[in-house]
Design a protein around this motif. Structure first.
Motif, PDB file in Angstrom:
ATOM      1  N   ILE A   1     -10.163   9.265  -0.110  1.00  0.00           N
ATOM      2  CA  ILE A   1     -11.028   9.622   1.023  1.00  0.00           C
ATOM      3  C   ILE A   1     -10.842  11.120   1.259  1.00  0.00           C
ATOM      4  O   ILE A   1      -9.773  11.562   1.684  1.00  0.00           O
ATOM      5  CB  ILE A   1     -10.656   8.815   2.285  1.00  0.00           C
ATOM      6  N   ASP A   2     -11.885  11.908   0.984  1.00  0.00           N
ATOM      7  CA  ASP A   2     -11.654  13.353   0.946  1.00  0.00           C
ATOM      8  C   ASP A   2     -12.955  14.128   1.142  1.00  0.00           C
ATOM      9  O   ASP A   2     -14.048  13.597   0.969  1.00  0.00           O
ATOM     10  CB  ASP A   2     -11.016  13.737  -0.397  1.00  0.00           C
TER      11      ASP A   2
ATOM     12  N   ILE B   1      -3.928   4.764  -1.389  1.00  0.00           N
ATOM     13  CA  ILE B   1      -4.993   5.391  -0.611  1.00  0.00           C
ATOM     14  C   ILE B   1      -4.668   6.864  -0.456  1.00  0.00           C
ATOM     15  O   ILE B   1      -3.688   7.232   0.205  1.00  0.00           O
ATOM     16  CB  ILE B   1      -5.160   4.729   0.772  1.00  0.00           C
ATOM     17  N   PHE B   2      -5.459   7.722  -1.115  1.00  0.00           N
ATOM     18  CA  PHE B   2      -5.357   9.165  -0.946  1.00  0.00           C
ATOM     19  C   PHE B   2      -6.227   9.582   0.225  1.00  0.00           C
ATOM     20  O   PHE B   2      -7.351   9.102   0.381  1.00  0.00           O
ATOM     21  CB  PHE B   2      -5.870   9.895  -2.191  1.00  0.00           C
TER      22      PHE B   2
ATOM     23  N   ILE C   1       0.826  -1.197   0.000  1.00  0.00           N
ATOM     24  CA  ILE C   1       0.000   0.000   0.000  1.00  0.00           C
ATOM     25  C   ILE C   1       0.864   1.251   0.000  1.00  0.00           C
ATOM     26  O   ILE C   1       1.891   1.307   0.679  1.00  0.00           O
ATOM     27  CB  ILE C   1      -0.911   0.033   1.244  1.00  0.00           C
ATOM     28  N   MET C   2       0.438   2.257  -0.734  1.00  0.00           N
ATOM     29  CA  MET C   2       1.006   3.596  -0.617  1.00  0.00           C
ATOM     30  C   MET C   2      -0.065   4.524  -0.065  1.00  0.00           C
ATOM     31  O   MET C   2      -1.155   4.642  -0.635  1.00  0.00           O
ATOM     32  CB  MET C   2       1.490   4.116  -1.970  1.00  0.00           C
TER      33      MET C   2
ATOM     34  N   ASN D   1     -13.905   6.807  -5.293  1.00  0.00           N
ATOM     35  CA  ASN D   1     -13.977   8.152  -4.732  1.00  0.00           C
ATOM     36  C   ASN D   1     -14.992   8.206  -3.581  1.00  0.00           C
ATOM     37  O   ASN D   1     -16.194   8.334  -3.808  1.00  0.00           O
ATOM     38  CB  ASN D   1     -14.366   9.108  -5.871  1.00  0.00           C
ATOM     39  N   TYR D   2     -14.482   8.097  -2.322  1.00  0.00           N
ATOM     40  CA  TYR D   2     -15.354   8.235  -1.148  1.00  0.00           C
ATOM     41  C   TYR D   2     -15.238   9.689  -0.681  1.00  0.00           C
ATOM     42  O   TYR D   2     -14.249  10.082  -0.078  1.00  0.00           O
ATOM     43  CB  TYR D   2     -14.931   7.257  -0.052  1.00  0.00           C
TER      44      TYR D   2
END
Length: 331
Positions: free
Chosen positions: A98-99, A74-75, A21-22, A113-114
């Motif tokens: 997640i934003d 994971i942003f 994961i990044m 896009n959550y």
């Protein structure tokens, strides 16, 4: 593709030790709190991960190098403009964002896009997915002035009542110290992340006071100077100042949190640019749009953010032009 909370949770619970994961998250308190909460969750699940603390000056080439051996990204707390910019470097990766920023650019369909439909900062969104240090999620929300939005009222008040804090007391003892701590480390965010990740309880925040106290002293100095030196340019309250630490966001948040009327714009110089922050806590004006108008036509400039809280930058040579545009601006 837009996903809901249940779908995001399902994606996270299906991550396993085979995944690499990044985590890529913003360099402010909301972003770094989100990163710590997610990294704690992955630690508990025995999953390998790397992290990148994203400042808006990061290059796509740097991202390409960092993500090449990862299969999932994971942003957290990154606006669509950043995700869209990075996306070409992420071929053949599974991507979750997640934003809570407005979707002012259409997200690539490949990104899961959550996104919060209201102003729910990323640290709260991550906490409600994976759990962990609730106090850190609350600090992240307060770092993004989430207490000014009704949607966060129960989340914040439940925590304060459960732990017998008043909101002002909690801010002064904890969230302001964390914000000052991050400002002290500025470009050394990896070091700040490692220190903050080791803090398990609110009582341990006293360990960072040797850093945060230096920044807090400067915030108080320029808070006093603001009331003495602020200017009215056109319809905007404007403050130019030259601090040792990059306290612009902290300072404007603190002053605008006092329900300062109208639109505030603060500018301070950085290495090559002028950095600008704008606030309007009455939410009468869209300060993201205002900043975009003010820098329209400038070389090497950018602006964006939320309706009532936005930021940007432009070259130092354009400061007079920016101030001229302020005088001409009609709200």
């Amino acid at each position: 593709m837009n996903i809901n909370k249940e779908q995001a949770l399902d994606l996270l619970t299906n991550i396993d030790e085979k995944d690499k994961i990044m985590l890529i998250f913003h360099d402010d308190l909301d972003g770094i709190s989100s990163g710590i909460l997610m990294s704690d969750y992955l630690d508990g699940a025995g999953v390998k991960y790397k992290k990148m603390i994203f400042s808006y000056g990061k290059t796509i080439e740097k991202v390409k190098e960092e993500v090449k051996d990862c299969n999932k990204i994971i942003f957290m707390d990154l606006a669509p403009v950043a995700v869209v910019r990075i996306f070409p470097a992420l071929k053949n990766k599974k991507i979750i964002s997640i934003d809570h920023h407005p979707e002012d650019l259409k997200m690539p369909e490949e990104v899961l896009n959550y996104r919060s439909k209201e102003y729910t900062p990323a640290s709260r969104m991550v906490f409600e997915l994976v759990g962990g240090k609730e106090w850190l999620a609350v600090c992240g929300v307060l770092g993004d002035v989430g207490d000014k939005y009704e949607i966060n009222g129960d989340f914040i008040n439940d925590f304060m009542n459960k732990n017998r804090f008043s909101l002002d007391d909690f801010k002064n003892k904890f969230s302001y110290k964390l914000m000052s701590f991050l400002v002290y480390f500025d470009d050394k965010y990896d070091e700040a992340f490692d220190i903050l990740k080791k803090i398990k309880t609110l009582e341990e925040i006293k360990k960072i006071e040797k850093y945060s106290s230096q920044v807090e002293k400067e915030v108080k100095k320029f808070e006093k100077l603001f009331w003495e030196d602020k200017k009215k340019i056109g319809e905007i309250t404007y403050f130019y100042f030259e601090p040792e630490f990059d306290i612009k966001t902290m300072l404007i948040n603190r002053i605008s949190s006092e329900s300062f009327p109208g639109v505030l714009i603060f500018i301070s110089p950085a290495k090559d640019n002028m950095n600008v922050s704008a606030r309007n806590q009455s939410r009468e004006y869209n300060v993201a749009d205002i900043l975009k108008k003010l820098i329209s036509g400038f070389d090497k400039s950018g602006a964006g953010g939320h309706f009532s809280a936005s930021g940007g930058y432009f070259e130092k040579k354009d400061l007079k032009k920016f101030e001229d545009n302020l005088r001409k601006l009609k709200l």
